[in-house]
Design an enzyme around this catalytic site. Structure first.
Site, mmCIF file in Angstrom:
data_model
loop_
_atom_site.group_PDB
_atom_site.id
_atom_site.type_symbol
_atom_site.label_atom_id
_atom_site.label_comp_id
_atom_site.label_asym_id
_atom_site.label_seq_id
_atom_site.Cartn_x
_atom_site.Cartn_y
_atom_site.Cartn_z
ATOM 1 N N THR A 12 5.397 -8.592 6.228
ATOM 2 C CA THR A 12 6.216 -8.399 6.465
ATOM 3 C C THR A 12 7.774 -7.972 5.720
ATOM 4 O O THR A 12 7.749 -7.034 5.394
ATOM 5 C CB THR A 12 6.968 -8.398 8.061
ATOM 6 O OG1 THR A 12 5.493 -8.452 8.714
ATOM 7 C CG2 THR A 12 7.865 -7.171 8.725
ATOM 8 N N ASP A 53 -0.948 -7.927 4.447
ATOM 9 C CA ASP A 53 -1.243 -8.588 5.407
ATOM 10 C C ASP A 53 -1.235 -10.104 5.815
ATOM 11 O O ASP A 53 -2.391 -10.286 4.868
ATOM 12 C CB ASP A 53 -1.088 -7.883 6.928
ATOM 13 C CG ASP A 53 -0.793 -8.169 7.873
ATOM 14 O OD1 ASP A 53 -0.577 -7.575 8.589
ATOM 15 O OD2 ASP A 53 -1.407 -9.354 8.743
ATOM 16 N N SER A 55 -2.662 -11.703 8.048
ATOM 17 C CA SER A 55 -3.871 -11.717 8.211
ATOM 18 C C SER A 55 -5.013 -11.650 7.895
ATOM 19 O O SER A 55 -6.409 -11.817 8.428
ATOM 20 C CB SER A 55 -3.550 -10.764 9.628
ATOM 21 O OG SER A 55 -3.642 -9.881 9.450
ATOM 22 N N THR A 85 4.058 -14.085 8.242
ATOM 23 C CA THR A 85 4.086 -15.186 8.770
ATOM 24 C C THR A 85 3.031 -15.504 10.236
ATOM 25 O O THR A 85 1.936 -16.401 10.260
ATOM 26 C CB THR A 85 5.204 -14.687 10.060
ATOM 27 O OG1 THR A 85 4.638 -13.265 10.603
ATOM 28 C CG2 THR A 85 6.801 -14.688 10.009
ATOM 29 N N ASP A 86 1.733 -13.956 9.849
ATOM 30 C CA ASP A 86 0.659 -14.742 11.328
ATOM 31 C C ASP A 86 -0.004 -15.278 10.390
ATOM 32 O O ASP A 86 -0.727 -16.813 11.600
ATOM 33 C CB ASP A 86 -0.071 -12.909 10.907
ATOM 34 C CG ASP A 86 0.153 -12.096 12.146
ATOM 35 O OD1 ASP A 86 1.133 -11.961 11.857
ATOM 36 O OD2 ASP A 86 0.168 -11.140 11.658
ATOM 37 N N THR A 265 -5.990 -29.755 22.096
ATOM 38 C CA THR A 265 -5.451 -29.697 23.566
ATOM 39 C C THR A 265 -5.290 -28.462 23.105
ATOM 40 O O THR A 265 -4.767 -27.994 22.327
ATOM 41 C CB THR A 265 -3.721 -30.697 23.823
ATOM 42 O OG1 THR A 265 -3.556 -30.327 25.223
ATOM 43 C CG2 THR A 265 -3.066 -31.000 22.448
ATOM 44 N N GLN A 266 -5.082 -27.777 24.593
ATOM 45 C CA GLN A 266 -4.764 -26.042 24.685
ATOM 46 C C GLN A 266 -3.274 -26.151 24.459
ATOM 47 O O GLN A 266 -2.793 -24.715 24.303
ATOM 48 C CB GLN A 266 -5.497 -25.993 25.865
ATOM 49 C CG GLN A 266 -7.278 -25.803 25.198
ATOM 50 C CD GLN A 266 -7.704 -24.540 27.035
ATOM 51 O OE1 GLN A 266 -6.830 -24.229 27.509
ATOM 52 N NE2 GLN A 266 -8.918 -24.376 26.519
ATOM 53 N N CYS A 267 -2.707 -27.193 25.066
ATOM 54 C CA CYS A 267 -1.092 -27.208 25.353
ATOM 55 C C CYS A 267 -0.483 -26.993 24.016
ATOM 56 O O CYS A 267 -1.241 -27.039 23.071
ATOM 57 C CB CYS A 267 -1.146 -28.055 26.296
ATOM 58 S SG CYS A 267 -1.598 -29.183 27.646
HETATM 59 N N1 ASN Z 1 1.728 -9.096 10.204
HETATM 60 C C1 ASN Z 1 2.124 -9.685 9.104
HETATM 61 C C2 ASN Z 1 1.326 -10.873 8.163
HETATM 62 O O1 ASN Z 1 1.530 -11.457 8.589
HETATM 63 C C3 ASN Z 1 3.288 -10.376 9.710
HETATM 64 C C4 ASN Z 1 4.504 -10.918 9.422
HETATM 65 O O2 ASN Z 1 4.906 -10.973 8.414
HETATM 66 N N2 ASN Z 1 5.707 -11.313 10.448
HETATM 67 O O3 ASN Z 1 2.082 -10.516 7.313
#
Ligand code: ASN
Length: 332
Positions: A12, A53, A55, A85-86, A265-267
């Site tokens: 992003t 991105d 992801s 960030t993903d 753990t899922q926690c």
């Molecule tokens: N979808 C973006 C990524 O991971 C999210 C981000 O960077 N804030 O590339």
């Protein structure tokens, strides 16, 4: 004078609005970085030809990153990886394991809002990342985000809505950035030995998030039928599961075939503690490896790293139990 290499992979931070939504804009971010220029630091920027991105990250992308960092290792004092960030915590974890005996800072950062947005968090994150990458005693892969410096293989994306996007729920930050940077050097790892990069290799790692009902049995039957190299089961609480025959048969069969079945753990916080509850014992007895307080991102990276080295099944299981990069808290 610190000389840094900045690798820009996408995310992003360098995106702009398009008719389909936010998308990366080539050339934009490297030019913007000039605004952060200051005395005592210089950098080279490499913008990747395919800005993604995050992801869409793949093992091939990780191989390129690791190879680029390794090839430039001797020529720079520190490194900044600009990333979406993903999957940032996945990448930071992969780098932490792949870069053996790291003796320089590798700081991963990005932002929740693009640099072009008037309220972007990207400027602060980039400035903190550059500051951290200039610390010669920081021999870690770390994430700089929202005024925190977190160990890469302890960090998680915990919030997709606020600027406090990352946390390391089971480990204290390596630094906090206020008006002054507060470096918690007591937490920093001390590297020794020769630097070496281990390229991650594609591996069949599966995961399942346990749900009440038939899922435990389904997961077990699937494990018995499929032949993944590793599987992560996200169990309840301190590592508890129902005492389900199909689940335990599947874990036993897969483990006997050499598959590493890991219990996490899922926690969001806390650890798998085999023996804390009777309900944690059957899975361990069937051959599952406890993941302690490791994050799923670190567990995936550790499995990838270990599976990339052609180790025997017993050696894999032994290596799993060790704390290799500060990724897990081991009982005394
Ligand atoms: N979808 C973006 C990524 O991971 C999210 C981000 O960077 N804030 O590339």
């Amino acid at each position: 004078m610190s000389k840094l290499l900045i690798l820009y992979t996408g995310g992003t931070i360098g995106m702009a609005p398009t008719p389909a939504g936010l998308a990366p804009v080539p050339g934009y971010l490297p030019a913007q970085l000039q605004r952060l220029a200051r005395e005592g630091v210089s950098w080279d920027v490499v913008e990747y030809p395919q800005l993604i991105d995050s992801s869409a990250i793949t093992v091939a992308d990780w191989q390129k990153l690791v190879a680029d960092l390794a090839a430039a290792y001797e020529r720079y004092d520190g490194f900044v990886v600009i990333h979406g960030t993903d999957t940032m915590a996945y990448t930071a974890s992969v780098l932490a394991f792949a870069l053996e005996n790291l003796a320089k800072p590798v700081i991963v950062t990005g932002s929740q809002l693009p640099l072009g947005h008037p309220r972007s968090d990207g400027w602060g994150n980039l400035a903190d990342a550059i500051e951290a990458a200039c610390q010669p005693a920081l021999h870690e892969v770390a994430i700089a985000f929202n005024r925190l410096l977190l160990r890469g293989c302890r960090a998680r994306k915990v919030d997709a809505a606020s600027f406090a996007g990352f946390d390391s729920p089971n480990a204290t930050p390596l630094a906090r950035f206020g008006i002054h940077a507060s470096w918690d050097t007591t937490q920093w790892r001390r590297g020794s030995g020769a630097f070496r990069a281990v390229l991650p290799q594609p591996a069949s790692i599966r995961s399942g998030f346990l749900l009440p009902g038939s899922m435990a049995a389904d997961f077990g039957r699937w494990l018995a039928a499929d032949t993944p190299q590793a599987a992560i089961l996200h169990s309840y609480g301190n590592g508890n599961t129902p005492d389900d025959a199909a689940l335990l048969d599947g874990v036993r069969t897969a483990s006997e075939r050499g598959c590493l079945v890991v219990n996490l753990t899922q926690c969001g916080k806390g650890a798998v503690e085999v023996g804390a509850y009777a309900a944690s014992q059957p899975l361990a007895q069937a051959g599952a490896l406890a993941g302690g307080d490791m994050t799923p991102e670190a567990a995936n990276a550790k499995l990838l790293y270990l599976l990339s080295q052609g180790l025997s099944a017993p050696a894999l299981r032994q290596a799993w139990a060790a704390n290799l990069r500060g990724e897990v808290t081991l009982a005394d």
